[in-house]
Write an enzyme that holds these catalytic residues in place. Structure first.
Site, PDB file in Angstrom:
ATOM      1  N   GLY A   8       0.827  -1.208   0.000  1.00 50.04           N
ATOM      2  CA  GLY A   8       0.000   0.000   0.000  1.00 50.04           C
ATOM      3  C   GLY A   8       0.854   1.247   0.000  1.00 50.04           C
ATOM      4  O   GLY A   8       2.078   1.189  -0.109  1.00 50.04           O
ATOM      5  N   GLY A  13       2.763   3.038   6.310  1.00 51.98           N
ATOM      6  CA  GLY A  13       3.558   2.176   5.423  1.00 51.98           C
ATOM      7  C   GLY A  13       4.728   2.938   4.819  1.00 51.98           C
ATOM      8  O   GLY A  13       5.857   2.423   4.765  1.00 51.98           O
ATOM      9  N   ASN A  93      -5.664  -0.487  13.212  1.00 51.29           N
ATOM     10  CA  ASN A  93      -6.551  -0.299  14.365  1.00 51.29           C
ATOM     11  C   ASN A  93      -7.607  -1.396  14.361  1.00 51.29           C
ATOM     12  O   ASN A  93      -7.991  -1.881  13.291  1.00 51.29           O
ATOM     13  CB  ASN A  93      -7.302   1.021  14.244  1.00 51.29           C
ATOM     14  CG  ASN A  93      -6.508   2.205  14.769  1.00 51.29           C
ATOM     15  OD1 ASN A  93      -5.579   2.044  15.559  1.00 51.29           O
ATOM     16  ND2 ASN A  93      -6.886   3.392  14.327  1.00 51.29           N
ATOM     17  N   LYS A 176      -5.475  -1.172  23.146  1.00 45.40           N
ATOM     18  CA  LYS A 176      -5.593  -0.220  22.029  1.00 45.40           C
ATOM     19  C   LYS A 176      -7.051  -0.162  21.567  1.00 45.40           C
ATOM     20  O   LYS A 176      -7.564   0.898  21.230  1.00 45.40           O
ATOM     21  CB  LYS A 176      -4.675  -0.666  20.879  1.00 45.40           C
ATOM     22  CG  LYS A 176      -4.659   0.239  19.663  1.00 45.40           C
ATOM     23  CD  LYS A 176      -3.672   1.386  19.847  1.00 45.40           C
ATOM     24  CE  LYS A 176      -3.714   2.509  18.852  1.00 45.40           C
ATOM     25  NZ  LYS A 176      -3.860   2.321  17.487  1.00 45.40           N
ATOM     26  N   ASN A 180      -9.452   3.105  21.088  1.00 49.97           N
ATOM     27  CA  ASN A 180     -10.113   3.380  19.806  1.00 49.97           C
ATOM     28  C   ASN A 180     -11.639   3.302  19.913  1.00 49.97           C
ATOM     29  O   ASN A 180     -12.343   4.030  19.209  1.00 49.97           O
ATOM     30  CB  ASN A 180      -9.624   2.410  18.722  1.00 49.97           C
ATOM     31  CG  ASN A 180      -8.186   2.684  18.298  1.00 49.97           C
ATOM     32  OD1 ASN A 180      -7.384   1.773  18.182  1.00 49.97           O
ATOM     33  ND2 ASN A 180      -7.841   3.933  18.083  1.00 49.97           N
ATOM     34  N   ASN A 184     -12.435   7.133  19.022  1.00 48.87           N
ATOM     35  CA  ASN A 184     -12.728   7.257  17.584  1.00 48.87           C
ATOM     36  C   ASN A 184     -14.207   7.509  17.287  1.00 48.87           C
ATOM     37  O   ASN A 184     -14.531   8.476  16.597  1.00 48.87           O
ATOM     38  CB  ASN A 184     -12.178   6.049  16.821  1.00 48.87           C
ATOM     39  CG  ASN A 184     -10.655   5.989  16.863  1.00 48.87           C
ATOM     40  OD1 ASN A 184     -10.043   6.533  17.772  1.00 48.87           O
ATOM     41  ND2 ASN A 184     -10.040   5.338  15.897  1.00 48.87           N
ATOM     42  N   GLU A 258     -13.196   2.278  10.218  1.00 45.81           N
ATOM     43  CA  GLU A 258     -12.872   0.979  10.821  1.00 45.81           C
ATOM     44  C   GLU A 258     -13.893   0.586  11.900  1.00 45.81           C
ATOM     45  O   GLU A 258     -13.628  -0.302  12.710  1.00 45.81           O
ATOM     46  CB  GLU A 258     -11.452   1.019  11.393  1.00 45.81           C
ATOM     47  CG  GLU A 258     -10.405   1.121  10.292  1.00 45.81           C
ATOM     48  CD  GLU A 258      -8.974   1.186  10.803  1.00 45.81           C
ATOM     49  OE1 GLU A 258      -8.174   0.322  10.443  1.00 45.81           O
ATOM     50  OE2 GLU A 258      -8.664   2.126  11.553  1.00 45.81           O
TER      51      GLU A 258
END
Ligand code: KPL
Length: 293
Positions: A8, A13, A93, A176, A180, A184, A258
């Site tokens: 990607g 990345g 995530n 985590k 999130n 989020n 996500e």
């Protein structure tokens, strides 16, 4: 040093690619397009550009930092290009992809997960900025990973270190997930920066979300207290006060989020343990209604 393939062209990345290159690793990019690709990397103490052409196959060491919902498709596309003993590192995530990817691999192909708090963003299509120094946690997920343990750990130290290697990465992933699952969705719904959540207006909503999270985490065998999660969430809100969360950014730009792998994962776990999570369920429904897809 072994050749690494980064999949990607997302910010994390490209950050990892630049840092592998800086450490002397040969590194290539696997992208959907085979057209040549150049990018500029900028950090507090460095700036340089890198050029990429058609990658060499088979791939032996692969870092796959793509969004959770894109992981299975990406792995399926990569399978014919993987060496018999390839080592694949997932990084995203949310939770739920490991169980989907493990059965796709051959017996000698290793699977790893890396969770990072490094901050990076793309100023444009070809410029990536290392905006916040973080750290990463790495864990092996199958037996085949141990065959190449040292190579993977050394490279991930260079790419996204400082690195902590965990014998069992699940507790770190759940921790985590807690962060999130609170920050989020709330920042996406209220279109605010992470720091806004420290206002007293959000205290009772956050407390409810945390209490529900702890109930399901405990039922799933993760031994967290409400206090531990409260402290961690508070710390991340303070440390990232000026940031917009990834879900807030995806949401405002009309991109897929996500949610399914964060709140959705939590709700599926709750169902398995016959638990109700009304606060998470309500957030999930509200965001689904407002989401582009
Ligand atoms: O991981 C994050 C995200 O935005 O996805 C946090 C930790 C909430 C930082 O913004």
């Amino acid at each position: 040093m072994p050749l690494w393939t980064v999949v990607g062209q997302g910010a994390i990345g490209l950050l990892a690619t630049a840092r592998l290159h800086q450490a002397g690793y040969p590194v290539q990019l696997h992208r959907r397009s085979s057209a040549p690709f150049d990018f500029i990397f900028q950090s507090a103490d460095d700036a340089f550009s890198l050029s990429f052409h058609t990658p060499l196959t088979p791939y032996s060491f692969i870092l796959l930092p793509v969004k959770a919902y894109a992981v299975v498709d990406a792995v399926q596309q990569l399978l014919p290009l993987l060496a018999e003993n390839a080592q694949l590192v997932l990084s995203h995530n949310g939770m739920g992809t490991i169980e989907q990817v493990l059965p796709l691999l051959k017996p000698k192909q290793g699977l790893w997960f890396l969770s990072t708090s490094h901050g990076a963003f793309k100023a444009n299509q070809t410029t990536v900025i290392h905006s916040g120094k973080g750290q990463s946690v790495l864990g092996a997920l199958n037996q085949a990973a141990f065959a190449q343990q040292q190579s993977v750990e050394e490279a991930m130290q260079a790419a996204l270190g400082p690195l902590v290697v965990e014998g069992d990465i699940k507790p770190s992933l759940w921790l985590k997930l807690a962060v999130n699952a609170v920050i989020n969705p709330l920042t996406a719904l209220h279109q605010c920066k992470n720091g806004e959540l420290s206002r007293s207006h959000y205290t009772s909503a956050i407390t409810l979300l945390i209490e529900e999270f702890v109930r399901v985490a405990n039922a799933a065998g993760q031994d967290f207290s409400v206090e531990t999660i409260q402290n961690r969430v508070k710390q991340v809100i303070e440390q990232t006060a000026e940031n917009y969360s990834s879900m807030q950014q995806d949401f405002v730009k009309g991109r897929r989020t996500e949610l399914e792998y964060i709140t959705g994962f939590l709700l599926r776990q709750a169902e398995q343990h016959q638990l109700q999570l009304p606060a998470h369920q309500a957030l999930y429904q509200l965001l689904l209604q407002k989401s582009p897809r």
